[in-house]
Scaffold this motif. Structure first.
Motif, PDB file in Angstrom:
ATOM      1  N   LYS A  59     -46.367  -0.729  -7.518  1.00 42.83           N
ATOM      2  CA  LYS A  59     -47.307  -0.520  -6.413  1.00 42.83           C
ATOM      3  C   LYS A  59     -48.454   0.396  -6.835  1.00 42.83           C
ATOM      4  O   LYS A  59     -49.600   0.208  -6.431  1.00 42.83           O
ATOM      5  N   THR A  60     -48.128   1.405  -7.646  1.00 44.62           N
ATOM      6  CA  THR A  60     -49.168   2.316  -8.131  1.00 44.62           C
ATOM      7  C   THR A  60     -50.129   1.566  -9.046  1.00 44.62           C
ATOM      8  O   THR A  60     -51.358   1.745  -8.972  1.00 44.62           O
ATOM      9  N   GLN A  61     -49.583   0.719  -9.916  1.00 48.44           N
ATOM     10  CA  GLN A  61     -50.431  -0.108 -10.785  1.00 48.44           C
ATOM     11  C   GLN A  61     -51.359  -0.987  -9.950  1.00 48.44           C
ATOM     12  O   GLN A  61     -52.560  -1.105 -10.236  1.00 48.44           O
ATOM     13  N   GLN A  62     -50.788  -1.607  -8.930  1.00 47.84           N
ATOM     14  CA  GLN A  62     -51.588  -2.488  -8.067  1.00 47.84           C
ATOM     15  C   GLN A  62     -52.745  -1.723  -7.426  1.00 47.84           C
ATOM     16  O   GLN A  62     -53.898  -2.172  -7.464  1.00 47.84           O
ATOM     17  N   HIS A  63     -52.449  -0.560  -6.865  1.00 47.41           N
ATOM     18  CA  HIS A  63     -53.469   0.188  -6.126  1.00 47.41           C
ATOM     19  C   HIS A  63     -54.563   0.721  -7.039  1.00 47.41           C
ATOM     20  O   HIS A  63     -55.759   0.614  -6.729  1.00 47.41           O
ATOM     21  N   VAL A  64     -54.178   1.288  -8.191  1.00 48.73           N
ATOM     22  CA  VAL A  64     -55.191   1.882  -9.057  1.00 48.73           C
ATOM     23  C   VAL A  64     -56.038   0.802  -9.729  1.00 48.73           C
ATOM     24  O   VAL A  64     -57.256   0.968  -9.899  1.00 48.73           O
ATOM     25  N   GLU A  68     -57.890  -9.425  -8.667  1.00 51.32           N
ATOM     26  CA  GLU A  68     -57.187  -8.782  -7.552  1.00 51.32           C
ATOM     27  C   GLU A  68     -55.693  -8.880  -7.836  1.00 51.32           C
ATOM     28  O   GLU A  68     -55.170  -9.973  -8.019  1.00 51.32           O
ATOM     29  N   ASN A  98     -56.674  -2.243  -8.480  1.00 53.07           N
ATOM     30  CA  ASN A  98     -57.551  -2.818  -7.453  1.00 53.07           C
ATOM     31  C   ASN A  98     -58.690  -1.866  -7.110  1.00 53.07           C
ATOM     32  O   ASN A  98     -59.805  -2.306  -6.790  1.00 53.07           O
ATOM     33  N   GLN A  99     -58.433  -0.562  -7.158  1.00 52.09           N
ATOM     34  CA  GLN A  99     -59.517   0.402  -6.930  1.00 52.09           C
ATOM     35  C   GLN A  99     -60.537   0.334  -8.064  1.00 52.09           C
ATOM     36  O   GLN A  99     -61.738   0.448  -7.833  1.00 52.09           O
ATOM     37  N   LYS A 101     -57.105   9.259  -7.193  1.00 50.59           N
ATOM     38  CA  LYS A 101     -56.521   9.316  -5.848  1.00 50.59           C
ATOM     39  C   LYS A 101     -55.378   8.313  -5.684  1.00 50.59           C
ATOM     40  O   LYS A 101     -54.567   8.448  -4.767  1.00 50.59           O
ATOM     41  N   ASN A 102     -55.326   7.326  -6.570  1.00 47.73           N
ATOM     42  CA  ASN A 102     -54.276   6.305  -6.495  1.00 47.73           C
ATOM     43  C   ASN A 102     -53.134   6.572  -7.472  1.00 47.73           C
ATOM     44  O   ASN A 102     -52.234   5.751  -7.606  1.00 47.73           O
TER      45      ASN A 102
END
Length: 684
Positions: free
Chosen positions: A175-180, A252, A182-183, A135-136
């Motif tokens: 940003k995509t790296q950060q979100h996936v 994080e 962190n998920q 989803k990320n």
């Protein structure tokens, strides 16, 4: 007693059920975990029966236990390992929670290795993670590329930096790296928590395991693995590879300037219900001998510090235990290198400040000579006959002095700029240190050690043997903040040593708390800052520990007025700025701090009052008081009175009964002068 009897009966009845609930692999993993985790070994090893003598290997340099061979043997010969589950169930809940958490981590590490190494894209566990993580990722991404990316993310053996390099190679946006990523951290914590609770409840259903917090800090290049083991190299050689399960560190991540990096300091807040256990069990993973990570627990405006020890692999409130550089050590080093030493150099003979002081004096001498020549010309012009020659000679001298004065002012301006630059560096260093100190939490609590237990004054205690920080029933820890602080690699560097914290909240083990008289003092600190020349405080200061007015309390007053170094520092450059926030360098010096020290029924307040180096004439003090103190003009000698007034004004606002007989006045002021100021403030 009834509770203990019920627990004993329960675990004896269920011992055979426990044995059947864990498969041979899990039992072998648990044995390895207990054998290689010091706190678990000290408390649980006697409940595992296995003869490991024939698995001891000998080389020319050392002897070691081959745990890989033991694990393989135990899995294929389950009866070779006997486990006393009923005995384990009677140990402290925190120990069972840690063993359960490490078992969940070890097992997940083995499962993920199998999935990644064998490219098991249809594996049920992988598909669960894929559903959550995809989803990320971009919705139009092809399934093959998505699998390759997700296999990189969930790889349990790759350090964070390697994972981020590979994600960059896949052209993923920061940003995509950060979100996936962190998920992945969130899903990982959920998975380990769910599994570890299951194992905990199988072993000890009579107690509670409410929360698992997994915090990782550091720069992500790789560190010691789970159980301080390394994974075999993928090429099949004997070369060492990355630490076991290093890819399961729960960092994080933040994206900034097209780069993704982990937070080097981790903080989290946990909210507890009334039914949650009030014991916090801590364990650290990834320690090394060079650094000493610090865990700060803050609750109800009080903080508790736990320092790691690489040798024992355990935590302790005692900062002197173990070797290595701690976060607090770095603060002290920064204070010494960036503030204390530069200040000494700045004020030493031959320094810029000393040269500037001489230039000020030289300028003052020039101005005095100019004034004298002007007066001589005035006198010559009044004489008859007027001596034009003498007058012109003095005018020539004046022109020469004015030229030199102009050069002197240019020189002074250059020196002032250089000195200002030095002070700016000091200001920046001070702000950096204050920011670091803020992470240490409010009111760090002192302790008294007895029989291996560290007792804090408010009833909280830490058991070094079980690694539990326990809040008594009298304290309601509804909200607890946990900070994981690791020292930077170098004094001025930002990158920090890597560390993973596992924190479990469980039922409180039983222990008898000693009498309060045997407990070391508790300390609470308050601060108040003042405007220039100000010494009044309009608001009452509230201290929970002094919520009732006391008939008597010991008070000590210490004054530390700053002494003006030269004529320049006797005036504010921009007086309006001194009344604004953030505080200036002078503003940080205009403060009073009070340490409330509590030892049982005994309470003592030490009030230390400071001024900046600007001279005062105590303009806010009535003229009759100034006259008695012989205060007429601006003078640095008056700063001691200003410091005293501020201390007394602070004291007046505390919710206590004040008697001058219980006050230890500073020796820098005559006793009669102290009593004069005391009477003025207390009856104002």
């Amino acid at each position: 007693m009834h509770r203990l009897f019920f627990l004993l009966l329960l675990v004896l009845m269920c011992n055979s059920i426990f044995a059947q609930s864990f498969n041979p692999q899990q039992r072998a993993y648990l044995y390895r975990i207990v054998q290689k985790t010091p706190v678990l070994y000290h408390n649980l090893h006697q409940y595992f029966l296995f003869n490991k003598e024939k698995f001891i290997q000998h080389t020319a340099y050392k002897s070691y236990v081959d745990y890989n061979a033991i694990e393989y043997y135990q899995i294929n010969n389950p009866d070779s390992l006997q486990i006393d589950w009923s005995g384990i169930a009677l140990t402290d809940p925190g120990l069972i929670a840690e063993a359960s958490t490490l078992l969940a981590l070890y097992e997940l590490n083995e499962q993920l290795k199998t999935i990644v190494n064998n490219e098991q894209y249809a594996d049920k566990l992988y598909l669960i993670f894929k559903t959550k993580l995809s989803k990320n990722l971009p919705s139009k991404m092809k399934d093959k590329k998505m699998d390759e990316i997700l296999f990189t993310i969930i790889h349990p053996s790759l350090p964070l930096k390697i994972k981020l390099q590979k994600l960059n190679d896949f052209k993923l946006e920061p940003k995509t790296q950060q979100h996936v990523m962190n998920q992945w951290r969130i899903e990982l914590n959920k998975t380990i928590e769910k599994r570890s609770k299951t194992y905990f409840n199988l072993i000890n259903p009579a107690n509670k395991f409410d929360h698992l917090l997994m915090l990782a800090a550091g720069e992500g290049s790789g560190t010691a693995g789970l159980l301080y083991e390394t994974e075999p190299h993928p090429d099949g050689s004997n070369k060492s590879w990355y630490g076991k399960a290093i890819g399961l560190f729960t960092y994080e991540l933040v994206a900034h300037n097209n780069m993704v990096s982990p937070k080097d300091i981790r903080s989290t807040v946990i909210k507890l219900s009334n039914d949650d256990g009030k014991a916090f069990h801590f364990s650290l993973w990834g320690l090394n001998s060079t650094f000493k990570p610090l865990v700060v627990i803050t609750c109800n405006n009080k903080s508790y510090h736990l320092f790691s020890d690489f040798k024992t692999k355990m935590l302790s409130p005692d900062a002197t235990e173990g070797e290595g550089i701690s976060y607090i050590d770095r603060i002290k080093q920064l204070q010494e290198e960036l503030i204390d030493k530069p200040l000494v150099e700045l004020k030493s003979e031959g320094s810029l400040l000393a040269i500037l002081k001489k230039e000020y004096q030289s300028k003052a001498d020039m101005e005095s000579r100019l004034e004298k020549l002007g007066l001589e010309i005035d006198s010559l012009q009044k004489m008859k006959p007027i001596s034009e020659t003498a007058i012109n000679y003095r005018r020539t001298l004046i022109d020469s002095h004015l030229t030199n004065l102009t050069k002197k002012e240019v020189r002074i301006k250059e020196l002032e700029d250089k000195v200002a630059k030095e002070y700016k560096q000091l200001d920046n260093a001070q702000r950096k240190i204050e920011k670091m100190e803020a992470l240490l939490g409010p009111n760090p609590q002192s302790w008294k050690k007895k029989d291996g237990i560290y007792y804090f004054a408010n009833g909280v205690w830490f058991n070094i043997a079980s690694q539990d920080l326990v809040f008594p029933d009298s304290i309601k820890p509804n909200e607890v903040k946990i900070d994981l602080l690791s020292a930077s690699y170098s004094l001025l560097g930002e990158q920090r040593d890597e560390i993973q914290l596992l924190a479990n909240t469980v039922s409180s083990p039983e222990i008898k708390t000693p009498e309060s008289s045997a407990i070391k003092v508790d300390t609470i600190q308050l601060k108040h800052y003042f405007n220039p020349d100000e010494f009044s405080i309009k608001k009452d200061l509230i201290i929970d520990a002094l919520n009732d007015s006391l008939p008597s309390i010991d008070i000590e007053i210490i004054i530390q007025p700053a002494i003006a170094i030269n004529s320049k520092t006797q005036h504010y450059k921009y007086i309006e700025r001194e009344f604004e926030l953030p505080l200036t360098q002078f503003g940080k010096q205009r403060l009073v701090k009070a340490d409330l020290i509590i030892n049982g029924d005994s309470k003592r307040i030490t009030i230390t009052s400071f001024t900046d180096p600007v001279a005062t004439r105590l303009s806010q003090l009535p003229s009759e008081i100034r006259q008695k103190l012989n205060v007429q003009n601006y003078s640095k000698e008056n700063n001691k009175y200003l410091a005293m007034l501020r201390a007394l004004a602070f004291l007046q606002r505390l919710p206590i009964s004040i008697d001058s007989h219980n006050i230890l006045f500073p020796k820098a002021i005559e006793e009669e002068e102290s009593k004069l100021l005391f009477q003025y403030i207390m009856h104002d």
